[in-house]
Design a protein around this motif. Structure first.
Motif, mmCIF file in Angstrom:
data_model
loop_
_atom_site.group_PDB
_atom_site.id
_atom_site.type_symbol
_atom_site.label_atom_id
_atom_site.label_comp_id
_atom_site.label_asym_id
_atom_site.label_seq_id
_atom_site.Cartn_x
_atom_site.Cartn_y
_atom_site.Cartn_z
ATOM 1 N N GLY A 1 5.490 -4.273 13.595
ATOM 2 C CA GLY A 1 5.972 -5.611 13.901
ATOM 3 C C GLY A 1 5.185 -6.729 13.243
ATOM 4 N N ARG A 2 4.300 -6.392 12.351
ATOM 5 C CA ARG A 2 3.489 -7.406 11.656
ATOM 6 C C ARG A 2 3.919 -7.478 10.194
ATOM 7 N NH1 ARG A 2 0.304 -9.733 15.847
ATOM 8 N NH2 ARG A 2 -0.626 -10.872 14.124
ATOM 9 N N THR A 3 3.889 -8.685 9.634
ATOM 10 C CA THR A 3 4.262 -8.900 8.246
ATOM 11 C C THR A 3 3.065 -8.555 7.364
ATOM 12 O OG1 THR A 3 5.759 -10.654 8.929
ATOM 13 C CG2 THR A 3 5.140 -10.593 6.595
ATOM 14 N N VAL A 4 3.275 -7.625 6.434
ATOM 15 C CA VAL A 4 2.184 -7.148 5.581
ATOM 16 C C VAL A 4 2.608 -7.122 4.116
ATOM 17 C CG1 VAL A 4 1.113 -5.754 7.401
ATOM 18 C CG2 VAL A 4 2.844 -4.722 5.918
ATOM 19 N N LEU A 5 1.594 -7.102 3.259
ATOM 20 C CA LEU A 5 1.805 -6.971 1.821
ATOM 21 C C LEU A 5 1.185 -5.663 1.345
ATOM 22 C CD1 LEU A 5 0.843 -10.605 0.721
ATOM 23 C CD2 LEU A 5 3.142 -9.612 0.834
ATOM 24 N N PRO A 6 1.830 -4.992 0.378
ATOM 25 C CA PRO A 6 1.253 -3.763 -0.183
ATOM 26 C C PRO A 6 0.185 -4.126 -1.222
ATOM 27 C CG PRO A 6 3.374 -4.202 -1.201
ATOM 28 C CD PRO A 6 3.148 -5.280 -0.173
ATOM 29 N N VAL A 7 -1.035 -3.767 -0.937
ATOM 30 C CA VAL A 7 -2.173 -4.121 -1.791
ATOM 31 C C VAL A 7 -2.753 -2.837 -2.369
ATOM 32 C CG1 VAL A 7 -4.494 -5.156 -1.811
ATOM 33 C CG2 VAL A 7 -2.679 -6.167 -0.399
ATOM 34 N N LYS A 8 -3.129 -2.897 -3.653
ATOM 35 C CA LYS A 8 -3.799 -1.751 -4.286
ATOM 36 C C LYS A 8 -5.073 -1.470 -3.499
ATOM 37 C CE LYS A 8 -2.169 -3.154 -8.813
ATOM 38 N NZ LYS A 8 -2.560 -3.816 -10.071
ATOM 39 N N ALA A 9 -5.269 -0.219 -3.139
ATOM 40 C CA ALA A 9 -6.442 0.142 -2.333
ATOM 41 C C ALA A 9 -7.738 -0.251 -3.043
ATOM 42 C CB ALA A 9 -6.428 1.635 -2.018
ATOM 43 N N ASP B 1 0.650 7.293 2.113
ATOM 44 C CA ASP B 1 0.286 8.717 2.139
ATOM 45 C C ASP B 1 -0.612 9.086 0.962
ATOM 46 O OD1 ASP B 1 1.712 9.167 4.466
ATOM 47 O OD2 ASP B 1 3.531 9.825 3.413
ATOM 48 N N SER B 2 -0.363 8.465 -0.175
ATOM 49 C CA SER B 2 -1.181 8.759 -1.364
ATOM 50 C C SER B 2 -2.565 8.125 -1.276
ATOM 51 C CB SER B 2 -0.474 8.255 -2.626
ATOM 52 O OG SER B 2 -0.450 6.836 -2.633
ATOM 53 N N GLY B 3 -2.701 7.102 -0.425
ATOM 54 C CA GLY B 3 -3.970 6.388 -0.315
ATOM 55 C C GLY B 3 -4.141 5.311 -1.360
ATOM 56 N N ASN B 4 -3.152 5.145 -2.234
ATOM 57 C CA ASN B 4 -3.255 4.144 -3.303
ATOM 58 C C ASN B 4 -2.924 2.730 -2.826
ATOM 59 O OD1 ASN B 4 -3.934 6.107 -5.164
ATOM 60 N ND2 ASN B 4 -1.800 6.490 -5.719
ATOM 61 N N THR B 5 -2.252 2.617 -1.690
ATOM 62 C CA THR B 5 -1.808 1.318 -1.190
ATOM 63 C C THR B 5 -2.256 1.131 0.253
ATOM 64 O OG1 THR B 5 0.166 1.505 -2.577
ATOM 65 C CG2 THR B 5 0.222 -0.163 -0.848
#
Length: 188
Positions: free
Chosen positions: A100-108, A123-127
């Motif tokens: 329920g929170r607004t998020v952005l996909p960030v490079k890990a 799942d890959s841990g990259n994001t």
């Protein structure tokens, strides 16, 4: 749904439509926060069976505040997405939700470049999915408003059900003859 069927039946009743040669009154009076209001079911039940903003002044105000909070979040997120700097740390230029929170996909590997709360990891841990610091408080406000909305909807439904149970026969009064008519079959 049953709510829509009841709404439509009472809408016909309130409009004075004849049904089996009888005319009914169909305005339901209910108590709301200590004051009495008269609202037709047609005005308060949407086609999908949910409640409209007209179901109560409190619900209307809560939903207005929800729209304001959502717009604040959207504006702040859009500003981040438009920034040149964001292009270097975002995995992709889209907005999503986590719990329920607004998020952005960030490079890990670039996580340190966007201050905020990490809500998930791919799942890959990259994001990593980060709620930017700028939207945490508006997000908290939105979550609180959604809770208030659920509480108000439950209150309205409870109040309406109690009053409908008690007054459904009153809604079947034939004003021309001043007597109770049989309850419409759809409402049995």
């Amino acid at each position: 749904t049953i709510a829509v069927k009841v709404r439509d039946q009472f809408g016909n009743i309130a409009a004075g439509d004849p049904q089996n040669g009888n005319y009914y009154t169909g305005i339901v009076t209910f108590a709301s926060s200590g004051s009495t209001q008269t609202v037709t079911l047609r005005d308060s039940i949407a086609d999908d069976g949910g409640l409209t903003d007209r179901a109560s002044p409190e619900l209307r105000e809560i939903r207005r505040e929800v729209r304001v909070a959502e717009e604040q979040i959207r504006a702040r997120i859009d500003a981040i997405l438009r920034s040149r700097e964001a292009q270097s740390f975002l995995q992709d230029a889209y907005v999503t939700q986590r719990d329920g929170r607004t998020v952005l996909p960030v490079k890990a590997t670039e996580r340190h470049r966007l201050r905020g709360i990490v809500h998930d990891r791919s799942d890959s841990g990259n994001t990593v999915f980060v709620e930017p610091e700028e939207v945490v408080e508006p997000g908290n406000r939105l979550r609180d408003l959604r809770s208030q909305e659920r509480t108000e909807v439950q209150r309205i439904l409870r109040d309406r059900k109690l009053l409908l149970d008690a007054k459904i026969r009153v809604a079947c009064i034939d004003p021309a003859r001043g007597r109770l008519n049989p309850m419409p079959r759809d409402l049995h």
